[in-house]
Design an enzyme around this catalytic site. Structure first.
Site, PDB file in Angstrom:
ATOM      1  N   SER A  96       0.814  -1.225   0.000  1.00 45.23           N
ATOM      2  CA  SER A  96       0.000   0.000   0.000  1.00 45.23           C
ATOM      3  C   SER A  96       0.846   1.273   0.000  1.00 45.23           C
ATOM      4  O   SER A  96       0.304   2.374   0.127  1.00 45.23           O
ATOM      5  CB  SER A  96      -0.912   0.000   1.221  1.00 45.23           C
ATOM      6  OG  SER A  96      -0.152  -0.332   2.365  1.00 45.23           O
ATOM      7  N   THR A 198      -1.541   3.052   4.245  1.00 46.76           N
ATOM      8  CA  THR A 198      -0.750   4.285   4.191  1.00 46.76           C
ATOM      9  C   THR A 198       0.117   4.412   5.427  1.00 46.76           C
ATOM     10  O   THR A 198      -0.361   4.151   6.531  1.00 46.76           O
ATOM     11  CB  THR A 198      -1.707   5.512   4.182  1.00 46.76           C
ATOM     12  OG1 THR A 198      -2.404   5.515   2.963  1.00 46.76           O
ATOM     13  CG2 THR A 198      -0.952   6.816   4.351  1.00 46.76           C
ATOM     14  N   THR A 216       1.862   7.021   0.408  1.00 42.39           N
ATOM     15  CA  THR A 216       0.942   5.926   0.073  1.00 42.39           C
ATOM     16  C   THR A 216       0.919   5.661  -1.425  1.00 42.39           C
ATOM     17  O   THR A 216       1.258   6.544  -2.229  1.00 42.39           O
ATOM     18  CB  THR A 216      -0.490   6.305   0.516  1.00 42.39           C
ATOM     19  OG1 THR A 216      -1.336   5.179   0.405  1.00 42.39           O
ATOM     20  CG2 THR A 216      -1.071   7.427  -0.321  1.00 42.39           C
ATOM     21  N   ARG A 226      -6.783   9.201  -9.798  1.00 42.70           N
ATOM     22  CA  ARG A 226      -7.335   9.490  -8.462  1.00 42.70           C
ATOM     23  C   ARG A 226      -6.225   9.869  -7.483  1.00 42.70           C
ATOM     24  O   ARG A 226      -5.172   9.246  -7.421  1.00 42.70           O
ATOM     25  CB  ARG A 226      -8.081   8.267  -7.939  1.00 42.70           C
ATOM     26  CG  ARG A 226      -8.716   8.450  -6.559  1.00 42.70           C
ATOM     27  CD  ARG A 226      -7.851   7.883  -5.450  1.00 42.70           C
ATOM     28  NE  ARG A 226      -8.555   7.848  -4.175  1.00 42.70           N
ATOM     29  CZ  ARG A 226      -7.975   7.538  -3.017  1.00 42.70           C
ATOM     30  NH1 ARG A 226      -6.703   7.221  -2.973  1.00 42.70           N
ATOM     31  NH2 ARG A 226      -8.662   7.523  -1.906  1.00 42.70           N
ATOM     32  N   THR A 249      -5.316   7.675   8.027  1.00 40.32           N
ATOM     33  CA  THR A 249      -5.243   6.544   7.113  1.00 40.32           C
ATOM     34  C   THR A 249      -6.670   6.050   6.907  1.00 40.32           C
ATOM     35  O   THR A 249      -7.546   6.333   7.713  1.00 40.32           O
ATOM     36  CB  THR A 249      -4.336   5.423   7.663  1.00 40.32           C
ATOM     37  OG1 THR A 249      -4.306   4.351   6.720  1.00 40.32           O
ATOM     38  CG2 THR A 249      -4.805   4.905   9.000  1.00 40.32           C
ATOM     39  N   GLY A 250      -6.887   5.335   5.817  1.00 46.14           N
ATOM     40  CA  GLY A 250      -8.244   4.882   5.519  1.00 46.14           C
ATOM     41  C   GLY A 250      -8.780   5.566   4.280  1.00 46.14           C
ATOM     42  O   GLY A 250      -8.003   6.125   3.495  1.00 46.14           O
TER      43      GLY A 250
HETATM   44  N1  ASP Z   1      -5.736   7.326   2.722  1.00 42.04           N
HETATM   45  C1  ASP Z   1      -5.184   6.671   1.582  1.00 42.04           C
HETATM   46  C2  ASP Z   1      -5.960   7.029   0.357  1.00 42.04           C
HETATM   47  O1  ASP Z   1      -7.171   7.113   0.423  1.00 42.04           O
HETATM   48  C3  ASP Z   1      -5.106   5.194   1.649  1.00 42.04           C
HETATM   49  C4  ASP Z   1      -5.288   4.588   2.973  1.00 42.04           C
HETATM   50  O2  ASP Z   1      -4.757   5.065   3.964  1.00 42.04           O
HETATM   51  O3  ASP Z   1      -5.979   3.582   3.018  1.00 42.04           O
HETATM   52  O4  ASP Z   1      -5.342   7.157  -0.665  1.00 42.04           O
END
Ligand code: ASP
Length: 341
Positions: A96, A198, A216, A226, A249-250
């Site tokens: 990731s 991330t 990330t 994106r 994160t997320g």
């Molecule tokens: N926040 C990051 C994104 O949406 C990825 C993640 O942390 O899951 O690109």
């Protein structure tokens, strides 16, 4: 296993907020005050715990190790957060972040990163391809240009001019995962199944100054082009050296909708502890998503570190963890408290 817990629905993509770019241009910066008594936060007599490092997910452990070593060897807080998150960028097993990151739906690995220091200097790159260490390119943007953010081809051109090497970041494993995903070409996330994501790192150094970094490869199988929250100052990362720092994160779209990290810092300014501030933002996000079909796949986690060296985190669902390193207890992984199961 091709599923990854992060995904974006078409609906979400259709309504992605354009990242709220917080202004931290040079003429808006409050200069760092070297006279300020080190070890004591503004307006507070509590002794500061320092240094402290906090990073997202399991890969936060090796990242903290590297950052701690950097600090102990005399590196700056900025050197430390950069070196720390570079460990995840270089690790092909971390699917990731950076090299080995899972690609978008066209099979391209595209990277987002940002970095910020105690004087509100910041740098960011988004939709960067073929460069293994986007965090270092972000730092160069901060140090060598009058700008904060470079994207896509322009970011790559800048990186090459700065001496970064062009390389293929799509590992065999990532390509295999992509080919498997192509068989169905659908988003089908399994929340937290891989337990890595991330990497965001926050640091308070020996001087009591704050630093942060975030890097990330974003959501796997995302639409080409994106960009998530991670390179957006104020969304994926924010700090105010008088108050504290926060990172996310997320699902990036959820973080951007709420200017997540900036809000966490503002809540700490109003007196909330790092954990309370993270919790309030997760609750705001939950309120927005609770009647949306994509709630099922939503995971969000925030980490925060205040000017006293106190840390905290909160997430929407179980499975999120973070690594903390300090003098007293060393480097350890902590499970995030969460709102819903
Ligand atoms: N926040 C990051 C994104 O949406 C990825 C993640 O942390 O899951 O690109």
């Amino acid at each position: 296993m091709i599923d990854r817990r992060k995904f974006i629905t078409k609906t979400a993509l259709g309504t992605v907020a354009v990242g709220t770019l917080y202004s931290c241009v040079d003429n808006g910066i409050k200069p760092h005050d070297p006279q300020k008594k080190s070890g004591v936060a503004a307006g507070d007599d509590k002794p500061v715990k320092k240094p402290v490092l906090i990073s997202t997910w399991n890969h936060g452990l090796p990242a903290n190790e590297e950052a701690w070593k950097t600090l102990k060897n005399g590196g700056s807080g900025l050197d430390a957060v950069e070196a720390g998150v570079m460990t995840a960028e270089a690790d092909p097993k971390v699917s990731s972040v950076g090299y080995g990151g899972w690609p978008d739906r066209e099979g391209k690995v595209t990277l987002d990163a940002c970095i910020m220091d105690h004087q509100s200097n910041c740098g960011s790159v988004a939709f960067l391809q073929d460069i293994k260490h986007p965090i270092s390119v972000a730092r160069k943007v901060m140090e060598k240009t009058p700008h904060i953010m470079l994207v896509g081809e322009g970011a790559k051109q800048f990186a090459l001019e700065e001496g970064f090497k062009e390389e293929n970041l799509l590992t065999e494993d990532a390509e295999k995962a992509y080919r498997e995903w192509l068989e169905k070409s659908e988003y089908k996330p399994v929340i937290n199944i891989e337990n890595h994501d991330t990497i965001s790192m926050l640091a308070i150094d020996e001087n009591g100054d704050l630093y942060g970094a975030c890097t990330t490869s974003g959501a796997a199988w995302k639409v080409h082009g994106r960009v998530g929250d991670s390179p957006i100052i104020g969304a994926g990362l924010f700090l105010d050296n008088e108050v504290g720092s926060a990172a996310a994160t997320g699902l990036g779209e959820a973080v951007m909708r709420t200017s997540g990290s900036a809000m966490v810092v503002e809540l700490m300014r109003q007196g909330k502890s790092p954990m309370e501030a993270c919790k309030e933002i997760v609750e705001r996000i939950y309120k927005i998503y609770k009647n949306r079909p994509d709630l099922e796949y939503l995971q969000i986690g925030f980490i925060a570190l205040n000017k006293q060296g106190e840390y905290g985190a909160y997430c929407l669902r179980p499975g999120f963890n973070y690594a903390v390193y300090d003098e007293k207890d060393g480097n350890r992984l902590i499970d995030g408290e969460y709102k819903i199961s």
